[in-house]
Design a protein around this motif. Structure first.
Motif, PDB file in Angstrom:
ATOM      1  N   ALA A 198       0.851  -1.193   0.000  1.00  0.00           N
ATOM      2  CA  ALA A 198       0.000   0.000   0.000  1.00  0.00           C
ATOM      3  C   ALA A 198       0.882   1.237   0.000  1.00  0.00           C
ATOM      4  O   ALA A 198       2.092   1.164   0.222  1.00  0.00           O
ATOM      5  N   THR A 241      -4.876   1.882  -0.983  1.00  0.00           N
ATOM      6  CA  THR A 241      -4.795   0.742  -1.900  1.00  0.00           C
ATOM      7  C   THR A 241      -5.341   1.176  -3.248  1.00  0.00           C
ATOM      8  O   THR A 241      -6.291   1.969  -3.314  1.00  0.00           O
ATOM      9  N   GLU A 246      -5.525  -5.360  -4.000  1.00  0.00           N
ATOM     10  CA  GLU A 246      -4.709  -4.795  -2.922  1.00  0.00           C
ATOM     11  C   GLU A 246      -5.546  -4.586  -1.673  1.00  0.00           C
ATOM     12  O   GLU A 246      -5.066  -4.809  -0.549  1.00  0.00           O
TER      13      GLU A 246
END
Length: 305
Positions: A198, A241, A246
């Motif tokens: 991230a 994200t 993700e």
């Protein structure tokens, strides 16, 4: 008149037993002048004729044992020449790097020493302490082949180059591959488990707190203060994200009840171990096509496990 013999290729990249030799004369012999090339001692001659420039290229696939050899050529009426060359028995097949995954393939140039009619044991060292055994396919007159399964490397911040080493019998070859780093922050559990990637959007402050008791004393202006040790800091970390994948990976990591390691992508941000106390995801924008999410994560820093 000088005769020259040169080898411009030997075993091909995939391990086939093909090679190429060049025969030339200086000054140029007449077009059609015959030559006889003996690839190595005991082998039958390869014959042909020179072109108008006194030049010939010999390119073929043959069953030739591995190791260094001396080839000789005779050009009719112009003399002889010799050259040393080597047929490698073990060679790389395709090596493909896809993100953190690497797939590799090896090949025996069977005409370069692979056993006939049976498989050959092989071992691939991936360069990170992990090895994969394999068996070359039963050789044909050209090659035996071994395809290794995908190998997944751990997430890392920076690019890293690994040295792959393929071994089979007495033969060993190596090749370097570079696995790209994330260039972004990584949040992961201990033990080398897969983490989440991230962006750190904001981490403005880290609060160090302690327990304290203030006891007023009659007749004194200054009280008695009893304090505990200053605890490890707590704070709110804001992450971003970029894709649904993700976001799912980050949520899975945040749900863990064990210490996590934060590996930042820049030197100005501390690398810490932490426990997640709470997490609040929210949309970055109100667009119906924007899949990015901002995560406000309340954390308590802890000692490394």
């Amino acid at each position: 008149m000088a005769v020259t013999l040169a080898f411009v290729s030997r075993a091909a990249a995939l391990g086939y037993g093909n090679w190429q030799a060049q025969v030339s004369t200086d000054p140029a012999a007449a077009q059609g002048t015959a030559y006889s090339l003996v690839l190595n001692a005991g082998a039958g001659p390869l014959t042909g004729t020179l072109d108008a420039f006194g030049f010939a290229t010999v390119d073929t696939v043959r069953r030739i044992s591995a190791g260094p050899k001396t080839a000789t050529v005779t050009v009719t009426g112009h003399g002889d020449a010799s050259a040393r060359w080597t047929m490698e028995a073990l060679a790389w097949g395709p090596v493909v790097v896809d993100g953190r995954s690497v797939s590799a393939e090896g090949a025996w140039c069977v005409s370069g020493g692979g056993p006939a009619g049976s498989g050959t044991d092989a071992l691939l060292d991936w360069g990170d302490g992990t090895t994969s055994p394999g068996t070359m396919t039963a050789p044909t007159w050209t090659t035996g082949r071994c395809v290794f399964a995908l190998h997944q490397y751990p997430q890392q911040l920076q690019d890293r180059t690994y040295t792959l080493r393929l071994t089979s019998g007495a033969q060993s070859i190596q090749r370097a591959v570079t696995v790209l780093g994330t260039g972004r922050a990584i949040l992961r559990p201990s033990g080398g488990a897969t983490g989440a990637v991230a962006d750190i959007v904001e981490w403005p402050q880290r609060d160090y707190q302690r327990s304290a008791v203030v006891l007023p004393v009659v007749g004194r202006t200054d009280p008695v203060v009893m304090v505990d040790a200053l605890r490890a800091p707590s704070s709110t970390l804001t992450l971003l994200t970029r894709t649904p994948g993700e976001a799912l990976a980050l949520l899975a990591v945040l749900r863990l009840t064990e210490p996590l390691q934060l590996l930042p992508s820049c030197p100005a941000v501390e690398s810490v171990w932490l426990m997640v106390l709470a997490a609040t995801p929210r949309r970055l924008t109100n667009s119906g096509t924007d899949v990015r999410r901002v995560w406000d994560v309340e954390i308590q820093e802890v000692a490394a496990p």
